[in-house]
Write a protein that holds these residues in place. Structure first.
Motif, PDB file in Angstrom:
ATOM      1  N   LEU A   1       0.811  -1.215   0.000  1.00 15.25           N
ATOM      2  CA  LEU A   1       0.000   0.000   0.000  1.00 15.25           C
ATOM      3  C   LEU A   1       0.849   1.272   0.000  1.00 15.25           C
ATOM      4  CD1 LEU A   1      -2.854  -1.013   2.472  1.00 15.25           C
ATOM      5  CD2 LEU A   1      -2.731  -1.290   0.000  1.00 15.25           C
ATOM      6  N   LEU A   2       1.940   1.256   0.725  1.00 16.54           N
ATOM      7  CA  LEU A   2       2.750   2.466   0.829  1.00 16.54           C
ATOM      8  C   LEU A   2       3.604   2.688  -0.417  1.00 16.54           C
ATOM      9  CD1 LEU A   2       3.497   4.838   2.665  1.00 16.54           C
ATOM     10  CD2 LEU A   2       5.301   3.404   3.662  1.00 16.54           C
ATOM     11  N   SER A   3       4.104   1.628  -1.019  1.00 17.98           N
ATOM     12  CA  SER A   3       5.029   1.761  -2.156  1.00 17.98           C
ATOM     13  C   SER A   3       4.480   2.604  -3.302  1.00 17.98           C
ATOM     14  CB  SER A   3       5.441   0.374  -2.654  1.00 17.98           C
ATOM     15  OG  SER A   3       6.185  -0.304  -1.661  1.00 17.98           O
ATOM     16  N   PRO A   4       3.261   2.355  -3.797  1.00 16.48           N
ATOM     17  CA  PRO A   4       2.750   3.201  -4.892  1.00 16.48           C
ATOM     18  C   PRO A   4       2.533   4.651  -4.482  1.00 16.48           C
ATOM     19  CG  PRO A   4       1.042   1.698  -4.104  1.00 16.48           C
ATOM     20  CD  PRO A   4       2.320   1.259  -3.478  1.00 16.48           C
ATOM     21  N   VAL A   5       2.224   4.884  -3.209  1.00 13.40           N
ATOM     22  CA  VAL A   5       2.044   6.250  -2.722  1.00 13.40           C
ATOM     23  C   VAL A   5       3.382   6.994  -2.709  1.00 13.40           C
ATOM     24  CG1 VAL A   5       1.381   7.637  -0.718  1.00 13.40           C
ATOM     25  CG2 VAL A   5      -0.001   5.668  -1.384  1.00 13.40           C
ATOM     26  N   ILE A   6       4.434   6.303  -2.298  1.00 14.56           N
ATOM     27  CA  ILE A   6       5.760   6.914  -2.286  1.00 14.56           C
ATOM     28  C   ILE A   6       6.205   7.242  -3.701  1.00 14.56           C
ATOM     29  CG2 ILE A   6       8.187   6.549  -1.687  1.00 14.56           C
ATOM     30  CD1 ILE A   6       6.247   7.062   0.667  1.00 14.56           C
ATOM     31  N   LYS A   7       5.853   6.407  -4.653  1.00 19.60           N
ATOM     32  CA  LYS A   7       6.172   6.709  -6.054  1.00 19.60           C
ATOM     33  C   LYS A   7       5.541   8.028  -6.480  1.00 19.60           C
ATOM     34  CE  LYS A   7       5.772   4.854 -10.752  1.00 19.60           C
ATOM     35  NZ  LYS A   7       5.092   6.034 -11.325  1.00 19.60           N
ATOM     36  N   ASN A   8       4.280   8.235  -6.127  1.00 21.02           N
ATOM     37  CA  ASN A   8       3.601   9.496  -6.455  1.00 21.02           C
ATOM     38  C   ASN A   8       4.240  10.682  -5.735  1.00 21.02           C
ATOM     39  OD1 ASN A   8       1.795   7.980  -7.960  1.00 21.02           O
ATOM     40  ND2 ASN A   8       0.270   7.865  -6.337  1.00 21.02           N
ATOM     41  N   LEU A   9       4.615  10.468  -4.483  1.00 24.11           N
ATOM     42  CA  LEU A   9       5.241  11.539  -3.715  1.00 24.11           C
ATOM     43  C   LEU A   9       6.574  11.946  -4.325  1.00 24.11           C
ATOM     44  CD1 LEU A   9       5.443  13.374  -1.197  1.00 24.11           C
ATOM     45  CD2 LEU A   9       6.449  11.426   0.017  1.00 24.11           C
ATOM     46  N   ARG A  10       7.369  10.979  -4.728  1.00 21.02           N
ATOM     47  CA  ARG A  10       8.673  11.278  -5.300  1.00 21.02           C
ATOM     48  C   ARG A  10       8.543  12.050  -6.609  1.00 21.02           C
ATOM     49  NH1 ARG A  10      12.857  12.161  -4.165  1.00 21.02           N
ATOM     50  NH2 ARG A  10      13.971  10.996  -5.775  1.00 21.02           N
ATOM     51  N   GLU A  11       7.496  11.773  -7.368  1.00 24.10           N
ATOM     52  CA  GLU A  11       7.287  12.505  -8.617  1.00 24.10           C
ATOM     53  C   GLU A  11       6.937  13.961  -8.348  1.00 24.10           C
ATOM     54  OE1 GLU A  11       4.277  10.275 -10.576  1.00 24.10           O
ATOM     55  OE2 GLU A  11       5.653   8.706 -11.282  1.00 24.10           O
ATOM     56  N   LEU A  12       6.194  14.201  -7.255  1.00 23.36           N
ATOM     57  CA  LEU A  12       5.794  15.567  -6.919  1.00 23.36           C
ATOM     58  C   LEU A  12       6.867  16.315  -6.135  1.00 23.36           C
ATOM     59  CD1 LEU A  12       2.066  15.009  -5.868  1.00 23.36           C
ATOM     60  CD2 LEU A  12       2.893  16.131  -7.933  1.00 23.36           C
ATOM     61  N   GLU A  13       7.586  15.600  -5.279  1.00 21.10           N
ATOM     62  CA  GLU A  13       8.583  16.227  -4.409  1.00 21.10           C
ATOM     63  C   GLU A  13       9.915  15.489  -4.543  1.00 21.10           C
ATOM     64  OE1 GLU A  13       8.098  18.930  -2.947  1.00 21.10           O
ATOM     65  OE2 GLU A  13       5.930  19.147  -2.717  1.00 21.10           O
ATOM     66  N   PRO A  14      10.615  15.674  -5.648  1.00 26.36           N
ATOM     67  CA  PRO A  14      11.880  14.938  -5.846  1.00 26.36           C
ATOM     68  C   PRO A  14      12.965  15.312  -4.854  1.00 26.36           C
ATOM     69  CG  PRO A  14      11.579  16.624  -7.535  1.00 26.36           C
ATOM     70  CD  PRO A  14      10.290  16.546  -6.790  1.00 26.36           C
TER      71      PRO A  14
END
Length: 323
Positions: free
Chosen positions: A136-149
């Protein structure tokens, strides 16, 4: 370090010295040193001298001397020690708001001079269970990294509870709401758990399996406490320890064994329903278990922009799970 600060921020700093605080010296005798103010700001945001020293690229004793010099100069304590961390005093909280404005002005000047954007940067550590971190957390972190590199994420995937008061993590996802007054908790989502069985194992038991067949089946638990057995028996089964020939303290290992048809176990529906190798077993119309998950951080970390950004982003991303 020489830096240009906005008159608005400097005036606010003077005002807090004149009105909000009570000093053992005349405020006019204070010589402003941005290095000391910055040392205080970063220490307040990081929550400890060790973390602040790492962030600023200096030794902890050097940073500690700068904070101590500022305290001597203004005539009151900014921090009190709590465990391995530091807690702002009431006067420190008042001063922090104004020093943060000065820090923002300094940062804007630096960014403008270098042509960079006002990005949020730095480390944020998150602790969550194995299953939650993996699925559950892994796909959310992917989105976060795209927004906040600029934000670097450290994930502690463990079923053991890490101590936020000792700064063993910045943010935790827990199944129990904490009671410590220094922790901030927000309900993240509600998850439901069901029994799941591999389709290959299901063919052996019959589809759908009868209660008698389920009473003869093999199950997996995390330990020898018998908690899963008691829960299943409360749902109408009649199991004994002989039904639990496999034990694993790793939920990831458990789930792999379930998928391979070794035994039956429980997991949350967001994981089980999306795995094509397994099917859900419904003993009753109700879920086997319903759990509220809480997003937790230390209250001092509200002053840290990057931790607040990650905290708010997780709340937003998991809003679809709210029930």
């Amino acid at each position: 370090m020489s830096i240009i600060l906005s008159m608005h921020s400097w005036n606010q700093y003077n005002e807090i010295l004149k009105t909000d605080m009570h000093f053992c010296m005349d405020w006019k005798s204070i010589t402003f040193d941005w290095n000391r103010a910055r040392a205080f700001l970063v220490t307040a945001e990081e929550g400890s001298l060790a973390a602040a020293a790492r962030s600023m690229g200096m030794t902890q004793p050097t940073l500690g001397r700068q904070v101590a010099a500022l305290e001597r100069e203004i005539g009151f304590d900014l921090f009190t020690r709590r465990g391995r961390g530091l807690e702002l005093t009431p006067n420190g909280i008042k001063l922090l708001e104004h020093v943060r404005l000065m820090g923002h002005a300094a940062n804007q000047f630096s960014l403008s001079a270098s042509g960079k954007s006002d990005a949020i940067e730095g480390d944020v550590s998150i602790t969550a269970s194995e299953l939650f971190s993996t699925f559950l957390l892994s796909p959310v972190i992917k989105n976060l990294r795209e927004l906040e590199p600029g934000i670097e994420i450290k994930i502690f995937s463990t079923n053991e509870e890490r101590n936020l008061n000792r700064r063993e993590a910045d943010i935790a996802i827990r199944s129990v709401r904490p009671t410590q007054p220094e922790l901030i908790a927000k309900r993240l989502c509600r998850v439901r758990g069901y029994l799941y069985i591999a389709k290959s194992y299901l063919q052996q038991l019959g589809n759908p399996p009868s209660i008698d067949e389920l009473n003869k089946a093999n199950y997996i638990d995390t330990d020898n406490s018998g908690r899963l057995m008691e829960l299943l028996n409360s749902q109408g089964l009649s199991l004994s320890k002989k039904n639990f020939p496999v034990i694993s303290n790793s939920h990831i290992v458990q789930w792999e064994l379930v998928k391979r048809g070794v035994a039956i176990s429980a997991t949350i529906e967001a994981i089980g329903d999306n795995e094509p190798l397994v099917e859900r077993i419904s003993i009753s119309d109700l879920p086997l278990v319903t759990i509220d998950l809480w997003l937790v951080t230390h209250n001092e970390l509200r002053t840290n922009r990057r931790i607040r950004r990650v905290f708010d982003f997780l709340v937003s991303e998991f809003s679809d799970y709210q029930q």
